[in-house]
Design a protein around this motif. Structure first.
Motif, short mmCIF file in Angstrom:
data_model
loop_
_atom_site.label_atom_id
_atom_site.label_comp_id
_atom_site.label_asym_id
_atom_site.label_seq_id
_atom_site.Cartn_x
_atom_site.Cartn_y
_atom_site.Cartn_z
N ALA A 395 0.86 -1.19 0.00
CA ALA A 395 0.00 0.00 0.00
C ALA A 395 0.89 1.24 0.00
O ALA A 395 1.57 1.52 1.00
CB ALA A 395 -0.92 -0.01 1.22
N GLU A 399 -2.96 4.92 -0.81
CA GLU A 399 -3.70 3.68 -1.02
C GLU A 399 -4.16 3.04 0.28
O GLU A 399 -5.10 2.23 0.27
CB GLU A 399 -2.84 2.68 -1.80
CG GLU A 399 -2.62 3.07 -3.24
CD GLU A 399 -1.82 2.04 -4.01
OE1 GLU A 399 -2.18 1.77 -5.17
OE2 GLU A 399 -0.83 1.53 -3.46
N SER A 400 -3.53 3.39 1.38
CA SER A 400 -3.86 2.73 2.65
C SER A 400 -5.21 3.17 3.20
O SER A 400 -5.65 2.64 4.23
CB SER A 400 -2.77 3.00 3.69
OG SER A 400 -2.70 4.37 4.02
N LEU A 406 -7.62 -2.69 -1.12
CA LEU A 406 -6.63 -3.56 -0.50
C LEU A 406 -7.18 -4.97 -0.29
O LEU A 406 -6.41 -5.94 -0.23
CB LEU A 406 -6.16 -2.97 0.83
CG LEU A 406 -5.40 -1.64 0.75
CD1 LEU A 406 -4.74 -1.32 2.08
CD2 LEU A 406 -4.35 -1.64 -0.36
N ILE A 417 0.23 -6.64 5.28
CA ILE A 417 0.07 -5.32 4.65
C ILE A 417 1.28 -4.47 4.99
O ILE A 417 1.62 -4.30 6.17
CB ILE A 417 -1.21 -4.62 5.14
CG1 ILE A 417 -2.44 -5.44 4.77
CG2 ILE A 417 -1.32 -3.21 4.54
CD1 ILE A 417 -3.73 -4.90 5.36
N VAL A 419 2.59 -0.67 4.47
CA VAL A 419 2.29 0.70 4.05
C VAL A 419 3.60 1.45 3.97
O VAL A 419 4.33 1.55 4.97
CB VAL A 419 1.34 1.40 5.04
CG1 VAL A 419 1.06 2.83 4.58
CG2 VAL A 419 0.04 0.62 5.18
N THR A 421 5.10 5.20 2.95
CA THR A 421 4.54 6.53 2.73
C THR A 421 5.58 7.61 3.03
O THR A 421 6.59 7.36 3.70
CB THR A 421 3.29 6.72 3.61
OG1 THR A 421 2.67 7.96 3.30
CG2 THR A 421 3.62 6.68 5.09
N HIS A 435 -3.60 9.87 8.82
CA HIS A 435 -3.20 8.83 7.88
C HIS A 435 -2.74 7.57 8.61
O HIS A 435 -3.10 6.44 8.22
CB HIS A 435 -2.08 9.37 6.99
CG HIS A 435 -1.81 8.52 5.78
ND1 HIS A 435 -0.64 8.59 5.08
CD2 HIS A 435 -2.56 7.59 5.15
CE1 HIS A 435 -0.68 7.75 4.07
NE2 HIS A 435 -1.84 7.12 4.09
N ALA A 439 -4.73 3.38 9.01
CA ALA A 439 -4.13 2.06 8.75
C ALA A 439 -4.60 1.02 9.76
O ALA A 439 -4.61 -0.18 9.47
CB ALA A 439 -2.61 2.16 8.77
N ARG A 442 -7.46 -0.90 8.35
CA ARG A 442 -7.10 -1.92 7.36
C ARG A 442 -6.70 -3.22 8.05
O ARG A 442 -6.97 -4.31 7.53
CB ARG A 442 -5.92 -1.43 6.50
CG ARG A 442 -6.09 -0.09 5.80
CD ARG A 442 -7.16 -0.12 4.73
NE ARG A 442 -8.50 0.05 5.24
CZ ARG A 442 -9.03 1.23 5.59
NH1 ARG A 442 -8.31 2.34 5.48
NH2 ARG A 442 -10.27 1.31 6.03
N VAL A 450 0.02 -5.04 10.01
CA VAL A 450 0.42 -3.91 9.17
C VAL A 450 1.81 -3.45 9.61
O VAL A 450 2.02 -3.16 10.80
CB VAL A 450 -0.57 -2.74 9.26
CG1 VAL A 450 -0.05 -1.54 8.46
CG2 VAL A 450 -1.94 -3.14 8.76
N ARG A 452 4.21 -0.38 8.83
CA ARG A 452 4.09 0.94 8.21
C ARG A 452 5.42 1.68 8.31
O ARG A 452 5.88 2.01 9.41
CB ARG A 452 2.99 1.75 8.88
CG ARG A 452 2.67 3.09 8.22
CD ARG A 452 1.53 3.79 8.92
NE ARG A 452 0.94 4.86 8.12
CZ ARG A 452 1.35 6.14 8.15
NH1 ARG A 452 2.34 6.51 8.96
NH2 ARG A 452 0.77 7.04 7.38
#
Length: 531
Positions: A395, A399-400, A406, A417, A419, A421, A435, A439, A442, A450, A452
Motif C-alpha cells: 500500500a 492507497e492505505s 486492499l 500489509i 504501508v 509513505t 493517515h 491504517a 485496514r 500492518v 508501516r
C-alpha cells in the motif's frame, strides 16, 4: 440579515464544527453521533431548496477546511479548489434528501439520506478525483475496540452507524417536541440507545473469538526522516541517503529477519525499472542484498519506463521521439530477483488529474508529482518474498485508506500489509496522524499485521486487532523490529469488499426513482388541473 436567516447560518456553522471536533485525531468521537443533527434541522425548517443548499454548503465547507486544511501545504490554489469542489459534491446527497422528505415520513426519509450519503462515499472511492479521506467510517480509527466488526462491513458499517444515530436522535427530538414523553418518543429513544450500544457489544464479542498466531520471522521498518521539501530530493545527497538507509536497517537485522521495509520513494533516484541491476547508483543496495541473502527488501522508488510510442496519456515525449512513463512504485528486492508494483490509487493533483483539469498540473509538479501524472497498475499485484514467508500487500501512501481496494490483494493470497509513505509533505499537522490511524482499520478489515514505514513518521507495527504495538514518533530517525505472523485466512470483508456500499447504492437508486416518479406525477396532476 433578519433573525431567521442569522439563526440558520449559526446552525450550519455548528454542524461543520461538530463534524471537525469529532474527527481523528480528536478524542471527541462521540460528537459524530449527533453532528448531522444541525443539517437535519435545517432540512426540516427551510422551505427553499436554494437556501438549504447554501446553508449545507457552508456547513460542509467548514468541515472540509477545518479537518483537511493541511493539504494546502502542497498547493494553496489546489487545496482551496479541493475544499470548494468536495464540499459541493457533498451537497448532492443532502439535496436529494431535501426533495425526498417531501413525499415520505421523517424516519423513512432519514433512511434515504443514509443511503444517499453512503452512495456518495462509495462513488468517492472509485472515480478519478477520489478523495475518501472524510468517509464517516474512518472516524473510528482512534477506537478500534468499537469496530472489530469491520472485518464484516469495512468502513461502510461505521458510516451507517453514524448516520443512523443522527437520524434517530433527530426524530427523538422532534417526537418529544410534538408529543412530549409519549410511547412513540420512548420507542425511538430506546432504538437510539440500542443503535449506540449494540455495535460496541458486537465488537467485544467479535474480538474475543480471535486468536493471534506467531512465528519466528521478523520484519524491520526504517524511518530515515528526510525533509521532502529540503533534504530528500536535493541533488548530490542521494548516495548519502542510500548508505544511511542500509546502515539503519543493519542495526536491527538478525538471522530471523525476513523483510526490511523502507518508505515511499526511499530510493532517491528516478530509475529505469528494467535497468535496476545496471544502475551504478544502486551498487550499494545490491551489495547489501548479497550480504544478507535470506532477507528481502521492500522499498519505494520513482520508476520510469521507456516506450517507442505513446502508450497512455501519461507518457511524456522525449527529445529523441520516444516516450517515458513515470510511476510511484513499490519494489521487492532479494539478492537475485525484483518484483515491482505501480501505485494504483493516485492522489488527485500531485499524481493524477483528469484530462479536463490538465491545466492545473504546474500547481502540483513541485509536490513530488509530475506534470503529466503517474501511470498506474490496473490490478493489485501481490509481492512474494523469496522464502515464501510473506505475501505482501504493497500500500503506497494514499492507497492505505482504500479498504475495498486492499481487499483485492488478500483475495490473491496476501498475508501482510506493508504501508510505505512519505507524509513529510504536510509538516507537523493532523494529516500524518490521521493517515496513520486509518491504517488501523485496514488491519481489522483483513485481520492482517500492518508494517508501516513512513519517511518522517509515524512508522509503526499494527496487530490484526488494530492495536499499535510499536511506533516511532514524528520527525525522528529510527528503526523498529517486530516478529509478525503471516495470516492467510480471509475475512468476510476481504472476500466480498464494499458489499454494504453496493447495497446502499441499490437502495439509493430506488429512492431516486421514487423521487422522479413522484415529481413527474405531481407535475402532471398540476398540469391537468390548470387545463
Amino acid at each position: 440579515m433578519n433573525v431567521k436567516n442569522s439563526s440558520g447560518l449559526w446552525v450550519a456553522l455548528l454542524g461543520g464544527v461538530l463534524l471537525w471536533a469529532g474527527w481523528p485525531s480528536s478524542p471527541l468521537t462521540l460528537l459524530l453521533f449527533v453532528a448531522w443533527v444541525p443539517l437535519l434541522h435545517l432540512a426540516e425548517t427551510t422551505s427553499s431548496w436554494k437556501r438549504f443548499f447554501g446553508l449545507s454548503y457552508i456547513s460542509l465547507l467548514i468541515w472540509n477546511i477545518l479537518t483537511t486544511w493541511w493539504i494546502t501545504k502542497a498547493s494553496i490554489p489546489g487545496g482551496i479548489s479541493a475544499f470548494l469542489a468536495n464540499s459541493l459534491i457533498m451537497c448532492l446527497p443532502w439535496l436529494a434528501y431535501f426533495f425526498t422528505r417531501k413525499f415520505l415520513n421523517r424516519l423513512i426519509a432519514g433512511l434515504s439520506l443514509i443511503v444517499y450519503w453512503m452512495t456518495f462515499e462509495w462513488m468517492h472511492l472509485n472515480w478519478e478525483l477520489s478523495w475518501p479521506w472524510l468517509t464517516l467510517g474512518n472516524a473510528f480509527a482512534l477506537h478500534p475496540n468499537w469496530v472489530q466488526w469491520y472485518e464484516y462491513t469495512g468502513v461502510a458499517g461505521g458510516s451507517l452507524w453514524i448516520l443512523l444515530s443522527n437520524v434517530l436522535v433527530h426524530n427523538v427530538f422532534l417526537r418529544y417536541q410534538e408529543e412530549g414523553r409519549s410511547p412513540g418518543y420512548f420507542k425511538l429513544a430506546a432504538a437510539w440507545v440500542l443503535t449506540l450500544g449494540v455495535p460496541v457489544i458486537l465488537s467485544v464479542l467479535t474480538k474475543q473469538n480471535l486468536t493471534l498466531e506467531h512465528n519466528k520471522y521478523n520484519v524491520v521498518i526504517v524511518q530515515p526522516n528526510y525533509d521532502p521539501w529540503d533534504t530528500k530530493f536535493a541533488a548530490g545527497k542521494e548516495e548519502m541517503q542510500l548508505q544511511e538507509l542500509i546502515a539503519l536497517s543493519q542495526k536491527q537485522m538478525d538471522a530471523n529477519t525476513a523483510l526490511v521495509v523502507w518508505p515511499e520513494t526511499a530510493v532517491p533516484y528516478a530509475v529505469l525499472e528494467d535497468q535496476l541491476k545496471e544502475n551504478r547508483f544502486l551498487t550499494p543496495l545490491w551489495a547489501f542484498l548479497r550480504d544478507y541473502p535470506h532477507m528481502n527488501l521492500l522499498t519505494g522508488l520513482e520508476g520510469r519506463r521507456l516506450f517507442p510510442t505513446r502508450v497512455s496519456r501519461y507518457a511524456q515525449k522525449l527529445p529523441d521521439g520516444g516516450f517515458v512513463e513515470g510511476y510511484n512504485s513499490a519494489a521487492l528486492f532479494d539478492s537475485a530477483t525484483i518484483q515491482i508494483y505501480h501505485k494504483s490509487k493516485l492522489v488527485p493533483g500531485p499524481e493524477v488529474l483528469p484530462a479536463f483539469l490538465g491545466f492545473m498540473g504546474p500547481l502540483f509538479e513541485k509536490f513530488g508529482g509530475t506534470m503529466g501524472g503517474y501511470a498506474r497498475d490496473t490490478t493489485g499485484r501481490v509481492l512474494q518474498t523469496a522464502n515464501h514467508t510473506f505475501n505482501i500487500t504493497p500500500a503506497i501512501c494514499y492507497e492505505s485508506i482504500y479498504g475495498g481496494y486492499l481487499s483485492t490483494f488478500n483475495q490473491k493470497g496476501a498475508n501482510l500489509i506493508c504501508v510505505i509513505t512519505n507524509d513529510g509533505w504536510w509538516g507537523n499537522t493532523p494529516g500524518y496522524r490521521q493517515h496513520m490511524q486509518y491504517a488501523r482499520l485496514r488491519a481489522i478489515e483483513s485481520r492482517k499485521w500492518v508494517a508501516r514505514s513512513a519517511n518522517t513518521g509515524i512508522s509503526c507495527f499494527i496487530d490484526p486487532y488494530g492495536n499499535i504495538i510499536q511506533q516511532l514518533p514524528w520527525n525522528r530517525k529510527g528503526v523498529l523490529k517486530q516478529t509478525v505472523a503471516a495470516f492467510v485466512s480471509e475475512t468476510f470483508y476481504t472476500r466480498h469488499g464494499d458489499w454494504l456500499f453496493c447495497m446502499a447504492a441499490i437502495a439509493a437508486l430506488a429512492f431516486l426513482l421514487f423521487l422522479l416518479y413522484k415529481t413527474f406525477f405531481r407535475k402532471r396532476q398540476s398540469t391537468q388541473k390548470t387545463s
